[in-house]
Scaffold this motif. Structure first.
Motif, PDB file in Angstrom:
ATOM      1  N   LYS A  53      -7.390  -4.285  -2.768  1.00 19.81           N
ATOM      2  CA  LYS A  53      -7.749  -4.641  -1.463  1.00 19.81           C
ATOM      3  C   LYS A  53      -9.044  -5.686  -1.699  1.00 19.81           C
ATOM      4  CE  LYS A  53     -10.907  -2.361   1.769  1.00 19.81           C
ATOM      5  NZ  LYS A  53     -11.689  -1.020   2.186  1.00 19.81           N
ATOM      6  N   GLU A  88      -5.275  -5.733   2.269  1.00 20.51           N
ATOM      7  CA  GLU A  88      -4.795  -4.657   1.533  1.00 20.51           C
ATOM      8  C   GLU A  88      -3.443  -4.840   0.880  1.00 20.51           C
ATOM      9  OE1 GLU A  88      -5.451  -0.622   2.956  1.00 20.51           O
ATOM     10  OE2 GLU A  88      -7.351  -1.113   4.180  1.00 20.51           O
ATOM     11  N   TYR A  89      -2.970  -4.458  -0.121  1.00 16.49           N
ATOM     12  CA  TYR A  89      -1.791  -4.389  -0.712  1.00 16.49           C
ATOM     13  C   TYR A  89      -1.411  -3.228  -1.113  1.00 16.49           C
ATOM     14  CZ  TYR A  89      -1.836  -9.502  -1.156  1.00 16.49           C
ATOM     15  OH  TYR A  89      -1.841 -10.761  -0.384  1.00 16.49           O
ATOM     16  N   ARG A  90       0.178  -2.942  -1.203  1.00 14.42           N
ATOM     17  CA  ARG A  90       0.720  -1.765  -1.688  1.00 14.42           C
ATOM     18  C   ARG A  90       1.759  -1.939  -2.610  1.00 14.42           C
ATOM     19  NH1 ARG A  90       5.661  -0.589   1.464  1.00 14.42           N
ATOM     20  NH2 ARG A  90       5.532   1.404   0.122  1.00 14.42           N
ATOM     21  N   LYS A  93      -0.195  -5.357   2.725  1.00 10.70           N
ATOM     22  CA  LYS A  93       0.073  -4.068   3.459  1.00 10.70           C
ATOM     23  C   LYS A  93      -0.660  -4.388   5.134  1.00 10.70           C
ATOM     24  CE  LYS A  93      -1.902   0.668   3.777  1.00 10.70           C
ATOM     25  NZ  LYS A  93      -2.845   1.356   3.026  1.00 10.70           N
ATOM     26  N   TYR A  94      -1.802  -5.081   4.853  1.00 10.40           N
ATOM     27  CA  TYR A  94      -2.509  -5.408   6.085  1.00 10.40           C
ATOM     28  C   TYR A  94      -3.351  -6.551   6.118  1.00 10.40           C
ATOM     29  CZ  TYR A  94      -6.460  -4.746   9.409  1.00 10.40           C
ATOM     30  OH  TYR A  94      -7.368  -4.676  10.315  1.00 10.40           O
ATOM     31  N   THR A 150       5.019  -3.428   8.806  1.00  8.58           N
ATOM     32  CA  THR A 150       5.685  -2.355   8.736  1.00  8.58           C
ATOM     33  C   THR A 150       7.157  -2.120   7.899  1.00  8.58           C
ATOM     34  OG1 THR A 150       7.223  -3.455  10.569  1.00  8.58           O
ATOM     35  CG2 THR A 150       5.127  -2.096  11.157  1.00  8.58           C
ATOM     36  N   GLN A 176       2.047   1.024   7.035  1.00 12.53           N
ATOM     37  CA  GLN A 176       2.256   1.673   5.673  1.00 12.53           C
ATOM     38  C   GLN A 176       1.003   2.290   5.038  1.00 12.53           C
ATOM     39  OE1 GLN A 176       5.129   1.101   4.215  1.00 12.53           O
ATOM     40  NE2 GLN A 176       6.140  -0.522   4.715  1.00 12.53           N
ATOM     41  N   GLN A 177       1.273   3.794   5.259  1.00 10.11           N
ATOM     42  CA  GLN A 177       0.084   4.655   4.654  1.00 10.11           C
ATOM     43  C   GLN A 177      -1.137   4.111   5.445  1.00 10.11           C
ATOM     44  OE1 GLN A 177      -0.256   3.386   0.667  1.00 10.11           O
ATOM     45  NE2 GLN A 177       1.837   3.481   0.094  1.00 10.11           N
TER      46      GLN A 177
END
Length: 326
Positions: free
Chosen positions: A217, A239-241, A250-251, A278, A320-321
């Motif tokens: 993040k 943010e990453y995942r 992720k966002y 998504t 995603q989460q």
């Protein structure tokens, strides 16, 4: 030879020693203290190990809108597919396909009035803040601000992220937390004392995983103060995942504020852009053709997109989460 323990006499004894030379193993003396600056430096050095270097696809939901004099307006949203060629490749090789798009009827009017300036707008001037004028459409502008993806670019406010640990910021490990049961450094940064001016304020935070120094993040806010209030003029959130042993976006969101003079009106504008991923396709996917890929210099609302009236009725936005931290 005689054991010393066998010499029971209390008399004075003269024991002659024979000198002998021996080589000791190398001893390295180092400062291994964990500091925020060192953690950030290592995280940046591991970007090419933690993030995908091969092409991949991100599918997601994008929206942008503006807040004008405290009222929200000019809403646009779309379902977008991004084909990234990998983090070693320049981002201008990325292909983007807009699958569906819709926006408010007044979007073009507000875009022309507040967000765009041409040679005929002789009275239109940005009085304060960060102008939204850039070299591409809003979606590309937002993605360009990603310092992890574009670590060698000179980005607004952040600068060249590859050298971020050498910049004029103080980096402190604020606390440790857990993300998906993995320990994470939470590092806060702010300008060094000699660069901490009264009229500005910078707040930043980076979440870095202890195990592999992956950046999960990144948050950056820039404020301008006057005598009565503090105004946020720029904000970036990412943010990453995990997916397939790599970290994927992720966002991402990007906000800028500016005050604009139109000759007959002064507008206070905050422009918001957000992209929620998504779905991820890696390493196998169906590529976006050159014909499908949009021209990044054309505003999204001016693209010619075949509309499907039933698309939005059947479109399910699955994030995603949850965000790591609001």
């Amino acid at each position: 030879k005689e054991r010393i323990s066998n010499l029971m006499t209390t008399d004075f004894m003269n024991i002659k020693l024979e000198p002998q030379t021996s080589v000791l193993q190398e001893v390295i003396i180092s400062d291994n203290k964990i500091t925020g600056r060192r953690v950030v430096e290592k995280a940046i050095s591991r970007i090419y190990k933690n993030y995908p270097l091969k092409p991949f696809i991100l599918e997601g939901y994008y929206r942008d809108y503006m807040k004008r004099n405290n009222e929200y307006d000019a809403f646009l949203e779309g379902a977008i597919t991004v084909q990234d060629m990998g983090y070693r490749k320049p981002d201008d090789r990325t292909r983007v396909r807009v699958n569906q798009l819709r926006f408010q009827e007044n979007y073009q009017e507000n875009y022309d009035k507040y967000l765009h300036k041409d040679e005929n707008d002789t009275l239109k001037e940005v009085m304060a803040g960060v102008s939204t004028e850039f070299f591409a459409n809003e979606f590309y502008n937002m993605r360009y601000h990603n310092p992890v993806r574009n670590q060698y670019e000179t980005l607004p406010f952040v600068g060249v992220f590859h050298n971020f640990h050498e910049s004029n910021y103080e980096f402190d490990i604020a606390y440790y937390t857990y993300v998906d049961e993995e320990e994470v450094y939470v590092i806060r940064f702010k300008p060094k004392a000699e660069y901490n001016y009264l009229h500005i304020n910078v707040k930043g935070e980076i979440f870095i995983r202890v195990r592999d120094h992956g950046i999960l993040k990144f948050h950056y806010s820039f404020f301008v103060r006057d005598f009565t209030k503090e105004r946020k003029v720029y904000e970036l959130n990412m943010e990453y995942r995990d997916f397939q042993d790599k970290l994927f976006l992720k966002y991402i969101s990007y906000i800028n504020f500016f005050k604009i003079y139109l000759g007959y009106e002064i507008g206070e504008i905050s422009k918001y852009r957000e992209f929620f991923v998504t779905d991820i396709h890696y390493p196998d996917f169906e590529a976006i053709s050159k014909e499908e890929s949009i021209d990044n210099t054309i505003p999204l609302h001016q693209l010619s997109i075949d509309e499907d009236p039933d698309f939005w009725n059947n479109y399910n936005l699955i994030l995603q989460q949850k965000p790591y931290k609001d």
